[in-house]
Design a protein around this motif. Structure first.
Motif, PDB file in Angstrom:
ATOM      1  N   THR A  39       2.886   3.981  -1.193  1.00 18.79           N
ATOM      2  CA  THR A  39       3.126   4.806  -2.753  1.00 18.79           C
ATOM      3  C   THR A  39       4.570   5.120  -2.970  1.00 18.79           C
ATOM      4  OG1 THR A  39       0.558   5.443  -2.560  1.00 18.79           O
ATOM      5  CG2 THR A  39       2.176   6.362  -4.402  1.00 18.79           C
ATOM      6  N   ARG A  40       5.111   5.771  -1.827  1.00 19.97           N
ATOM      7  CA  ARG A  40       6.410   6.152  -2.187  1.00 19.97           C
ATOM      8  C   ARG A  40       7.430   6.097  -0.614  1.00 19.97           C
ATOM      9  NH1 ARG A  40       7.262   9.707  -6.558  1.00 19.97           N
ATOM     10  NH2 ARG A  40       9.290   9.661  -6.181  1.00 19.97           N
ATOM     11  N   ASP A  50      -2.839   8.246  -1.374  1.00 20.17           N
ATOM     12  CA  ASP A  50      -1.580   7.651  -1.314  1.00 20.17           C
ATOM     13  C   ASP A  50      -0.999   7.484  -0.106  1.00 20.17           C
ATOM     14  OD1 ASP A  50      -1.538   7.171  -4.117  1.00 20.17           O
ATOM     15  OD2 ASP A  50      -0.617   9.199  -4.524  1.00 20.17           O
ATOM     16  N   ARG A 101      10.251   4.187  -6.490  1.00 16.62           N
ATOM     17  CA  ARG A 101       9.407   4.529  -5.370  1.00 16.62           C
ATOM     18  C   ARG A 101      10.038   5.143  -4.338  1.00 16.62           C
ATOM     19  NH1 ARG A 101       6.247  -1.054  -4.408  1.00 16.62           N
ATOM     20  NH2 ARG A 101       5.257   0.415  -2.851  1.00 16.62           N
ATOM     21  N   ASP A 111       1.058  -1.170   0.057  1.00 17.63           N
ATOM     22  CA  ASP A 111       0.074   0.193  -0.094  1.00 17.63           C
ATOM     23  C   ASP A 111       0.930   1.342  -0.174  1.00 17.63           C
ATOM     24  OD1 ASP A 111      -2.579  -1.359   0.135  1.00 17.63           O
ATOM     25  OD2 ASP A 111      -1.881  -1.929   2.069  1.00 17.63           O
ATOM     26  N   LEU A 131       2.184  12.804  -5.019  1.00 17.51           N
ATOM     27  CA  LEU A 131       1.348  11.985  -3.935  1.00 17.51           C
ATOM     28  C   LEU A 131       0.014  12.592  -4.186  1.00 17.51           C
ATOM     29  CD1 LEU A 131       3.518  11.852  -0.834  1.00 17.51           C
ATOM     30  CD2 LEU A 131       2.725   9.892  -2.463  1.00 17.51           C
TER      31      LEU A 131
END
Length: 348
Positions: free
Chosen positions: A258-259, A318, A284, A256, A314
């Motif tokens: 995102t970055r 996110d 990422r 889950d 983002l």
């Protein structure tokens, strides 16, 4: 530490102009042979702008962007990792004088590069006690001093100057702080001390900060010490453990995320110590941005968060995993969920 009902109301950043690695090499400040090895691109350099002044600028931007009033702040946490001004003087009161006023608890957080994580945890805990509305967290450092060589600060990174600010609130904001946690690996305490004496303290005798030589001294100890080798293994294990724990507290899985915002180090360090260790690709990470500004003391992750939000990298739904390392050795992690576009995005 779960942080229910703690929101990110605003962000502010003061990032000075960047001096490129090419320019630093041309001036004889950065080793030419390390350019390809580390793939760093530059460092933000503030000149003679004091760190507390940068902190004030970042905080003012955070309030201006959101319309949040400084009068609603209940606690100020000021994180730093380098000297801020005259000895015997504390920088948080500069912000009280010029922004907040005196009816606010103000505390300096001395946790090195992980100072903002400590501030997040302390600020969230303070707000959860009831009756408090918001907390102002700032971090600021100007490394351009005689006892610091920013271009050779440590193995695989250069020091950049910056300030960052976060307004945490119990009122809904554009993002939510889901969880934050820190852990220490005290058996690695010597990593950032090397073989330097504890007394008299280095700055009192004009001894420059040199993490390169300190790290080399620690590695020399590691070579002939099972304890030292064990400490390095423990750091890796605890890195994975704290990520697992903070994600569990946030109620999400690694898929889950995102970055990932890690320290603004060289590519090989970010990849080996963080992204590959987590089984994630470098795309990422925030390395492509971080390599351009340098290691910003305690501001790395917050400046990266601001960059990702402001550029739209983002968006709502996110999750950003922030991960840091500091002297101690301390390891810290936090998870932020974006709920909706930031106020300054919609107004731009």
């Amino acid at each position: 530490m779960r942080t229910p009902d703690v929101y990110v109301k605003g962000l502010g950043v003061h990032l000075p102009p960047v001096v490129s690695i090419e320019s630093a090499v041309a001036q004889g400040l950065y080793p030419a042979e390390e350019v390809e090895l580390h793939q760093l691109a530059g460092a933000a350099v503030a000149g003679d702008v004091p760190a507390p002044e940068m902190a004030l600028l970042a905080a003012q931007q955070a309030f201006k962007r959101t319309g949040h009033s400084p009068d609603d702040v209940d606690v100020l946490l000021y994180a730093d990792s380098w000297h801020q001004g005259p000895d015997g003087w504390q920088p948080q009161y500069y912000l009280q004088r010029h922004l907040l006023g005196g009816d606010v608890l103000a505390v300096e957080v001395r946790q090195g590069c992980n100072g903002m994580f400590g501030a997040l945890e302390l600020g969230a805990g303070y707000l959860s006690s009831g009756g408090r509305r918001s907390a102002l967290l700032v971090a600021s450092d100007n490394f351009g001093t005689p006892m610091m060589d920013r271009w050779r600060m440590g193995p695989g990174y250069v020091a950049g100057d910056a300030a960052s600010a976060v307004i945490l609130s119990t009122e809904p904001g554009f993002a939510r702080l889901l969880a934050v946690r820190s852990v220490a690996v005290p058996e690695a305490e010597q990593m950032h001390r090397g073989d330097e004496p504890l007394f008299p303290p280095g700055p009192t005798v004009g001894r420059a900060l040199d993490f390169v030589s300190r790290n080399a001294a620690f590695k020399k100890q590691v070579t002939g010490s099972g304890e030292g080798t064990g400490a390095l293994i423990r750091i890796h294990q605890q890195t994975l453990s704290i990520v697992e724990r903070v994600l569990d507290e946030a109620g999400i899985g690694l898929g889950d995320v995102t970055r990932v915002a890690y320290m603004n180090y060289s590519r090989e360090i970010v990849e080996q110590r963080c992204m590959a260790a987590l089984g994630l690709g470098m795309s990422r990470s925030t390395w492509e941005f971080g390599r351009t500004v340098g290691h910003l003391g305690a501001s790395d992750q917050i400046v990266s968060l601001d960059h990702l939000v402001s550029t739209g990298e983002l968006g709502p739904g996110d999750h950003l995993l922030m991960l840091g390392v500091g002297p101690g050795v301390t390891l810290s992690a936090a998870v932020v969920q974006i709920l909706h576009p930031a106020p300054w995005q919609s107004s731009s």
